[in-house]
Write a protein that holds these residues in place. Structure first.
Motif, PDB file in Angstrom:
ATOM      1  N   LEU A 120      31.293 -17.262  13.883  1.00 49.26           N
ATOM      2  CA  LEU A 120      32.020 -18.311  14.608  1.00 49.26           C
ATOM      3  C   LEU A 120      33.068 -18.927  13.691  1.00 49.26           C
ATOM      4  O   LEU A 120      32.760 -19.293  12.545  1.00 49.26           O
ATOM      5  CB  LEU A 120      31.065 -19.405  15.093  1.00 49.26           C
ATOM      6  CG  LEU A 120      31.725 -20.673  15.674  1.00 49.26           C
ATOM      7  CD1 LEU A 120      32.453 -20.348  16.974  1.00 49.26           C
ATOM      8  CD2 LEU A 120      30.696 -21.773  15.886  1.00 49.26           C
ATOM      9  N   LEU A 121      34.299 -19.025  14.189  1.00 45.77           N
ATOM     10  CA  LEU A 121      35.356 -19.783  13.530  1.00 45.77           C
ATOM     11  C   LEU A 121      35.775 -20.867  14.503  1.00 45.77           C
ATOM     12  O   LEU A 121      36.273 -20.574  15.593  1.00 45.77           O
ATOM     13  CB  LEU A 121      36.544 -18.893  13.165  1.00 45.77           C
ATOM     14  CG  LEU A 121      37.736 -19.596  12.515  1.00 45.77           C
ATOM     15  CD1 LEU A 121      37.322 -20.275  11.216  1.00 45.77           C
ATOM     16  CD2 LEU A 121      38.868 -18.619  12.262  1.00 45.77           C
ATOM     17  N   ASN A 122      35.555 -22.116  14.121  1.00 45.13           N
ATOM     18  CA  ASN A 122      35.711 -23.244  15.040  1.00 45.13           C
ATOM     19  C   ASN A 122      36.752 -24.211  14.492  1.00 45.13           C
ATOM     20  O   ASN A 122      36.538 -24.850  13.455  1.00 45.13           O
ATOM     21  CB  ASN A 122      34.359 -23.956  15.209  1.00 45.13           C
ATOM     22  CG  ASN A 122      34.441 -25.114  16.181  1.00 45.13           C
ATOM     23  OD1 ASN A 122      34.974 -24.972  17.275  1.00 45.13           O
ATOM     24  ND2 ASN A 122      33.901 -26.256  15.777  1.00 45.13           N
ATOM     25  N   VAL A 123      37.917 -24.317  15.163  1.00 41.63           N
ATOM     26  CA  VAL A 123      38.997 -25.218  14.739  1.00 41.63           C
ATOM     27  C   VAL A 123      39.049 -26.390  15.707  1.00 41.63           C
ATOM     28  O   VAL A 123      39.160 -26.194  16.926  1.00 41.63           O
ATOM     29  CB  VAL A 123      40.354 -24.490  14.699  1.00 41.63           C
ATOM     30  CG1 VAL A 123      41.457 -25.456  14.308  1.00 41.63           C
ATOM     31  CG2 VAL A 123      40.295 -23.316  13.731  1.00 41.63           C
ATOM     32  N   VAL A 124      38.977 -27.602  15.164  1.00 40.59           N
ATOM     33  CA  VAL A 124      38.932 -28.808  15.996  1.00 40.59           C
ATOM     34  C   VAL A 124      40.014 -29.782  15.549  1.00 40.59           C
ATOM     35  O   VAL A 124      40.094 -30.135  14.364  1.00 40.59           O
ATOM     36  CB  VAL A 124      37.552 -29.490  15.912  1.00 40.59           C
ATOM     37  CG1 VAL A 124      37.525 -30.744  16.790  1.00 40.59           C
ATOM     38  CG2 VAL A 124      36.466 -28.525  16.340  1.00 40.59           C
ATOM     39  N   PHE A 125      40.866 -30.200  16.488  1.00 43.25           N
ATOM     40  CA  PHE A 125      41.868 -31.225  16.244  1.00 43.25           C
ATOM     41  C   PHE A 125      41.420 -32.503  16.936  1.00 43.25           C
ATOM     42  O   PHE A 125      41.107 -32.496  18.134  1.00 43.25           O
ATOM     43  CB  PHE A 125      43.228 -30.794  16.776  1.00 43.25           C
ATOM     44  CG  PHE A 125      43.839 -29.637  16.036  1.00 43.25           C
ATOM     45  CD1 PHE A 125      44.539 -29.852  14.859  1.00 43.25           C
ATOM     46  CD2 PHE A 125      43.716 -28.349  16.510  1.00 43.25           C
ATOM     47  CE1 PHE A 125      45.097 -28.797  14.166  1.00 43.25           C
ATOM     48  CE2 PHE A 125      44.263 -27.281  15.835  1.00 43.25           C
ATOM     49  CZ  PHE A 125      44.966 -27.505  14.652  1.00 43.25           C
ATOM     50  N   ARG A 126      41.399 -33.596  16.185  1.00 45.56           N
ATOM     51  CA  ARG A 126      41.070 -34.902  16.760  1.00 45.56           C
ATOM     52  C   ARG A 126      42.108 -35.900  16.263  1.00 45.56           C
ATOM     53  O   ARG A 126      42.097 -36.307  15.110  1.00 45.56           O
ATOM     54  CB  ARG A 126      39.660 -35.336  16.370  1.00 45.56           C
ATOM     55  CG  ARG A 126      38.582 -34.379  16.857  1.00 45.56           C
ATOM     56  CD  ARG A 126      37.182 -34.976  16.750  1.00 45.56           C
ATOM     57  NE  ARG A 126      36.157 -34.006  17.103  1.00 45.56           N
ATOM     58  CZ  ARG A 126      35.823 -33.690  18.353  1.00 45.56           C
ATOM     59  NH1 ARG A 126      36.448 -34.286  19.361  1.00 45.56           N
ATOM     60  NH2 ARG A 126      34.884 -32.785  18.589  1.00 45.56           N
ATOM     61  N   ASP A 127      42.991 -36.283  17.174  1.00 47.16           N
ATOM     62  CA  ASP A 127      44.108 -37.176  16.834  1.00 47.16           C
ATOM     63  C   ASP A 127      44.896 -36.570  15.673  1.00 47.16           C
ATOM     64  O   ASP A 127      45.411 -35.472  15.790  1.00 47.16           O
ATOM     65  CB  ASP A 127      43.591 -38.584  16.519  1.00 47.16           C
ATOM     66  CG  ASP A 127      42.902 -39.214  17.718  1.00 47.16           C
ATOM     67  OD1 ASP A 127      43.360 -38.948  18.851  1.00 47.16           O
ATOM     68  OD2 ASP A 127      41.913 -39.941  17.533  1.00 47.16           O
ATOM     69  N   SER A 128      44.939 -37.269  14.533  1.00 52.08           N
ATOM     70  CA  SER A 128      45.760 -36.801  13.408  1.00 52.08           C
ATOM     71  C   SER A 128      44.952 -36.010  12.391  1.00 52.08           C
ATOM     72  O   SER A 128      45.468 -35.654  11.332  1.00 52.08           O
ATOM     73  CB  SER A 128      46.424 -37.989  12.710  1.00 52.08           C
ATOM     74  OG  SER A 128      45.443 -38.880  12.210  1.00 52.08           O
TER      75      SER A 128
END
Length: 707
Positions: A120-128
């Motif tokens: 699993l490769l998990n990329v998460v963007f949260r605001d900045s």
């Protein structure tokens, strides 16, 4: 040819044999020691790597189990990577990696095999923030004052890629997830990927069962040869996330990539290969108003990387259908940034060039048939330290060129009476007859020279001499806009403005500019419309105020007189409002006289007209003090004396801008004007009463940049 017999004493042969044997013995002993100590060495190396990842990059790496199987294969179980105070970045259930021993002796890690299961490769963007922020720390860590040549970086990067391609590979269930602020998600599941004897076959599920992709090809990294293609089952390749993110469509049937060789050549690192795409479709409202399709496009590329520059060599070719284009691109980073671009079309049939146009890009010429040949040459060079010395040369050479059949649009329709429909915010305003049946239509001979000379001087001094384009104006515009970092000055001629209004008024996308240039050239080169008729039509359709179009309506709207009666001052004023017509009333005081800041513009235009022989030199403002707005419009004038819309009189070189634009808008907004503006304008009809609410709305709109 005979060789002389050389007698070697037996004792020397024995000594050499003992030396060789000793070396092999040392290698053998070292191999035994390494073999029995390899678990301890592996553990030490892993501990060092885990510690470095934590201390330098803020990554918490855990490996439940690691060990050797065979001579050079390492097995891992349950690997996780979690950035500090971020979401889990990666996890792998099982991974085995094999390396080749011989390259390892020289310090090169060349993979022989990879086997991966459930990753699993998990990329998460949260605001900045995101769980990739550790890369910024890595970049800061690796920055140094040591000068590294780009060619060496490119060579090392290419080698790293090639070395990391294993001879054998089997991946099962590797999932990539992207979460963009919980508003958009992407899931790519690499169900299987196998490399067997250099042949790659893979299956990728997109967003579960939305689509099934395949990435297949032939890999020979040892010979620096790769050939890969990406395609989908029974549909085009597209990614909903990209389409939603950019509010458009981007898709294709198949894309091919081929690496042929990479080597040093004359000090540059040169990468040769090709790239091809089938049925590329693009639709984005700021770029185009409809689908643009590139049916069959191929690039044969030689990319070169030097010590401080990168580029695309002129040996490269772009092939679209049967047409061949030769590009050259070079970007130099230091000591100053230099942008260089060349584009050449060697002489070839004009019909093949037209047939190469992407479907939907040039709607007006779709289906056009021509004869003859065309060749073209474009050269551009800009040094950021010397923008005023920008080089721009554009030369098109037709050979026996002739239009045999019109496309969707008859480019000669301007020669007869026609209906013109101006558009505001993507919506039609009203239909205007361009011909004698319209009482506001004015033949060129009935328009005062005071206005004609002013508009030619301010908008296009060489209109009757050029062939639709003025290279010097374009060069100056490029230099000014580059220095200002915004569109302060344009290079549009009257021919270009006419085509934009008469043929492309409803289109508000960037692609319109390319179609505008093509239509201008077709009209001007083939003399489809005379210069006199072009000017006549232009003066009868240009916007000159809220719902005011053409000099006939404008002269009556502002001054209550016919175009033939316009004075010199009135002609200069009307010319001044063409770049920003909706700001026209803010140039007047409440008593109908012009605001003082306009005097500089009058003197600038008047002096230019005087030097061209259109009028006599005048030290009293070239009619500035005699201009009076008709009384029926004065109640609309703002009561304050603030100059809402200032107008530059001269640029740094003493020349008037060919096209004065709204400086309040950002560069991106001007490149990609919105067609869905939420601000609704209230159209005004000449000599009609407006409510106070309408007046307030107009004033607010003027303060926002004159529309």
């Amino acid at each position: 040819m005979r060789f002389r017999n050389i007698e070697i004493p037996p004792k020397y042969i024995k000594i050499f044999a003992w030396i060789v044997g000793g070396v092999f013995a040392l290698f053998f002993i070292a191999a035994i020691v390494v073999y029995f100590k390899r678990e301890a060495l592996l553990k030490a190396a892993l501990n060092k790597g885990i510690s470095k990842a934590k201390n330098e990059y803020g990554l918490n790496v855990t490996i439940k189990k690691a060990g050797f199987s065979g001579l050079s294969t390492v097995n891992f179980q349950e690997i996780t990577v979690v950035p500090f105070e971020r979401d889990t970045l990666s996890s792998i259930k099982r991974l085995s990696v094999g390396v080749k021993l011989f390259p390892l002796l020289f310090g090169n890690v060349k993979l022989s095999e990879i086997n991966l299961e459930n990753g699993l490769l998990n990329v998460v963007f949260r605001d900045s923030t995101s769980n990739l922020d550790f890369l910024k720390r890595k970049k800061a860590k690796t920055n140094s004052n040591k000068k590294v040549e780009l060619s060496d970086l490119a060579h090392n990067f290419m080698n790293q890629i090639l070395y990391k391609i294993p001879d054998d590979m089997e991946i099962k269930n590797l999932v990539f997830k992207l979460n963009d602020n919980d508003s958009a998600h992407v899931k790519l599941n690499l169900v299987s990927a196998i490399i067997d004897n250099g042949e790659l076959n893979s299956t990728i599920l997109v967003n579960d069962n939305y689509a099934k992709w395949h990435l297949n090809g032939d890999l020979d990294p040892g010979s620096q040869k790769l050939e890969i293609k990406l395609f989908a089952d029974n549909k085009a390749v597209e990614l909903p996330y990209i389409n939603n993110k950019f509010n458009g469509t981007f898709s294709f049937d198949t894309v091919y990539t081929k690496l042929e060789k990479a080597r040093y050549k004359s000090g540059d690192y040169v990468i040769s290969g090709s790239w091809a795409i089938k049925n590329l479709k693009i639709n984005q409202q700021k770029l185009t108003t409809k689908d643009i399709i590139f049916p069959d496009t191929k690039i044969e590329a030689d990319v070169f990387v030097g010590p401080n520059y990168i580029g695309l060599d002129s040996t490269s070719k772009i092939i679209v259908n049967k047409a061949v284009f030769t590009p050259f691109i070079k970007y130099t980073l230091n000591p100053s940034k230099i942008y260089e671009f060349k584009f050449r079309i060697d002489e070839q049939p004009a019909q093949e060039i037209i047939n190469s146009f992407p479907v939907g890009l040039f709607e007006s010429v779709d289906g056009m048939q021509v004869q003859g040949n065309i060749k073209y040459n474009l050269e551009f060079l800009l040094d950021e330290k010397m923008p005023d010395s920008v080089k721009f040369i554009s030369t098109i050479t037709p050979v026996n060129f002739k239009i045999l059949k019109w496309g969707k649009t008859d480019l000669q329709y301007l020669n007869s009476n026609f209906i013109y429909t101006p558009f505001e915010f993507g919506k039609p305003m009203r239909s205007i007859m361009i011909g004698p049946m319209n009482p506001n239509y004015v033949p060129i001979g009935e328009i005062s020279d005071n206005f004609k000379n002013a508009i030619l001087t301010s908008e296009d001094p060489s209109f009757f001499r050029h062939n639709g384009f003025v290279e010097e104006a374009i060069r100056t515009s490029i230099a000014v806009n580059f220095k200002e970092k915004k569109f302060k000055r344009g290079g549009s001629t009257i021919s270009m403005q006419l085509v934009k209004n008469a043929f492309l008024s409803r289109h508000k996308a960037l692609s319109r500019k390319a179609e505008e240039i093509l239509i201008v050239w077709l009209i001007e080169y083939n003399k489809l419309v005379s210069k006199q008729r072009m000017l006549e039509v232009y003066l009868n359709i240009i916007e000159m105020g809220y719902n005011v179009y053409g000099i006939g309506e404008a002269s009556r709207h502002y001054f209550g007189k016919s175009p033939a009666e316009l004075t010199q001052g009135e002609g200069i004023f009307l010319a001044s409002i063409v770049p920003k017509p909706k700001a026209s009333l803010y140039k007047f005081n409440s008593d109908g006289s012009l605001k003082p800041y306009m005097l500089g513009y009058f003197n600038s235009i008047g002096n230019l007209m005087s030097r061209r022989g259109f009028t006599s030199a005048d030290s009293t403002g070239y009619g500035f003090y005699s201009v009076r707005l008709k009384e029926g419009l004065r109640y609309l004038l703002p009561k304050d004396s603030a100059a809402i819309d200032t107008l530059a009189t001269e640029d740094e070189e003493g020349l008037l801008p060919l096209l004065m634009q709204d400086n309040s808008k950002k560069l991106f907004d001007k490149l990609f004007p919105s067609t869905n503006d939420t601000l609704k304008k209230q159209p005004a009809t000449a000599d009609t009463t407006k409510t106070r609410k309408q007046i307030r709305q107009e004033r607010r709109q003027e303060r926002k940049g004159g529309g």
